[in-house]
Design an enzyme around this catalytic site. Structure first.
Site, PDB file in Angstrom:
ATOM      1  CB  THR A   5      -0.875   0.049   1.270  1.00  0.00           C
ATOM      2  OG1 THR A   5      -1.686  -1.110   1.314  1.00  0.00           O
ATOM      3  CG2 THR A   5      -1.759   1.289   1.269  1.00  0.00           C
ATOM      4  N   GLY A  26      -9.629  -4.277   1.727  1.00  0.00           N
ATOM      5  CA  GLY A  26      -8.960  -3.889   2.962  1.00  0.00           C
ATOM      6  C   GLY A  26      -9.218  -2.439   3.310  1.00  0.00           C
ATOM      7  CG  ASP A  27      -6.140  -0.249   5.392  1.00  0.00           C
ATOM      8  OD1 ASP A  27      -5.718  -1.201   4.704  1.00  0.00           O
ATOM      9  OD2 ASP A  27      -5.436   0.705   5.742  1.00  0.00           O
ATOM     10  CB  THR A  78       0.760   1.149   5.161  1.00  0.00           C
ATOM     11  OG1 THR A  78       1.109   0.038   4.335  1.00  0.00           O
ATOM     12  CG2 THR A  78       1.887   1.407   6.149  1.00  0.00           C
ATOM     13  N   GLY A  79      -0.505  -1.504   6.319  1.00  0.00           N
ATOM     14  CA  GLY A  79      -0.335  -2.673   7.179  1.00  0.00           C
ATOM     15  C   GLY A  79      -1.422  -3.701   6.943  1.00  0.00           C
ATOM     16  CG  ASP A  80      -3.717  -7.384   9.288  1.00  0.00           C
ATOM     17  OD1 ASP A  80      -4.659  -7.418   8.464  1.00  0.00           O
ATOM     18  OD2 ASP A  80      -3.553  -8.263  10.144  1.00  0.00           O
TER      19      ASP A  80
END
Lengths: 137, 182
Positions: free
Chosen positions: A1, A31-32, A52-54
């Site tokens: 991302t 996702g987010d 950013t991330g999970d």
């Protein structure tokens, strides 16, 4: 991302995010990144944040919105990002996420959890090249 | 019009050391003076940059081997938002998100219908899959589809590929999240 924030001389403030998603996700998963308030949020006069991330966890806590809300209460960008990430309680095993934020005065900060390292790329007028701001996790 | 004093700070930032995207965004900001143009340009650069495996086309295929994009733009002055999600076949996802913002009264379009909208708006349909993403997917399949985001299914997703159906029992363990990330 990638999550981006830009501020222009006319008072414009914008965020942009884009991603190819988590590898081997279930088809149809989102996702987010595409969710306003999760992957990014901006409010003129206050600031903006991107994450950013999970993405499956990040999107449940609207962390970009939370960081901007913290800045509206007077927190610095770094403190706002830390406070937002701290709302992930309890953090799931192996959770990793990071936030980058800019306040209305152009101050930059970030926070992260679970990554080996995180950096924010910054460019301002007069800089020949972007500079990298290291963010300890 | 939202007017600010001349001392208004000007800058671009982004997550990660993706400096080519930073440069592209700052160049757009310098050229047009628009924060929205800047973040669009930076994200566009990243979507096309094959070295950015967590962003660009040709990487991170889903279970079926397909690459799709999620993207979002937000104008912090007008609070307008445009987003696309799980969108296949269109390389310029962030520009499609901008079209959602500027050419519809909606906020997010998803999946194949988002790609159809993009084509209506003049974007070209082109697969986001590449030989690289196909190779990644074959390797994942040959490794018994590991890592895997499914849970509480049969056959067990921690060592078997699908097709899956619901398992008769469910555990409450959400599992370890270190499966990869967006």
């Amino acid at each position: 991302t990638i999550g981006m924030v830009a501020m222009d001389a006319g008072g414009g403030l914008a965020v942009g995010t884009t991603t190819n998603g988590a590898a081997h996700r279930v088809p149809g998963r989102v996702g987010d990144t595409a969710v306003v308030g999760a992957g990014g949020y901006a409010k003129a006069g206050v600031g903006a944040a991107v994450g950013t991330g999970d993405g499956d966890i990040l999107m449940r806590y609207l962390l970009a919105f939370a960081a901007v809300s913290e800045m509206s209460l007077g927190a610095s960008p770094e403190a706002a990002c830390r406070a937002a990430l701290a709302s992930v309680r309890p953090p799931p095993s192996g959770f990793h996420g990071a936030l980058a934020a800019v306040d209305a005065d152009g101050n930059v900060g970030g926070a992260c959890i679970g990554f080996d390292s995180f950096q924010i790329s910054v460019m301002r007028p007069g800089m020949p090249e972007p500079s990298l701001l290291p963010v300890p996790c | 019009m939202h007017q600010q004093p001349a001392s208004q700070p000007v800058l671009v930032i982004n997550t990660w050391p993706f400096v080519n995207a930073t440069r592209a965004a700052f160049a757009a900001l310098s050229r047009t003076g628009s924060a929205l143009d800047a973040v669009e340009a930076g994200c566009l650069q990243a979507e096309a940059d094959q070295s950015l495996e967590s962003v660009s086309y040709g990487h991170h295929p889903d279970e079926a081997g397909n690459v799709t994009f999620d993207a979002m733009l937000m104008n912090g002055v007008t609070m307008e938002v445009g987003a696309v999600a799980a969108m296949p076949d269109i390389l310029e996802a962030v520009s499609v998100a901008r079209a959602v913002m500027e050419r519809t009264g909606h906020t997010m379009l998803v999946g194949d219908r988002a790609a159809d909208f993009a084509v209506e708006m003049g974007f070209k349909r082109r697969s986001l899959n590449t030989d690289r993403s196909a190779a990644d997917w074959r390797q994942w399949r040959s490794g018994n589809c590991q890592p895997n985001f499914r849970r509480n299914v049969q056959p067990p997703a921690d060592h078997s590929c699908g097709p899956y159906r619901p398992a008769s029992s469910r555990d409450s363990n959400p599992g370890n999240r270190r499966l990869g990330h967006d």
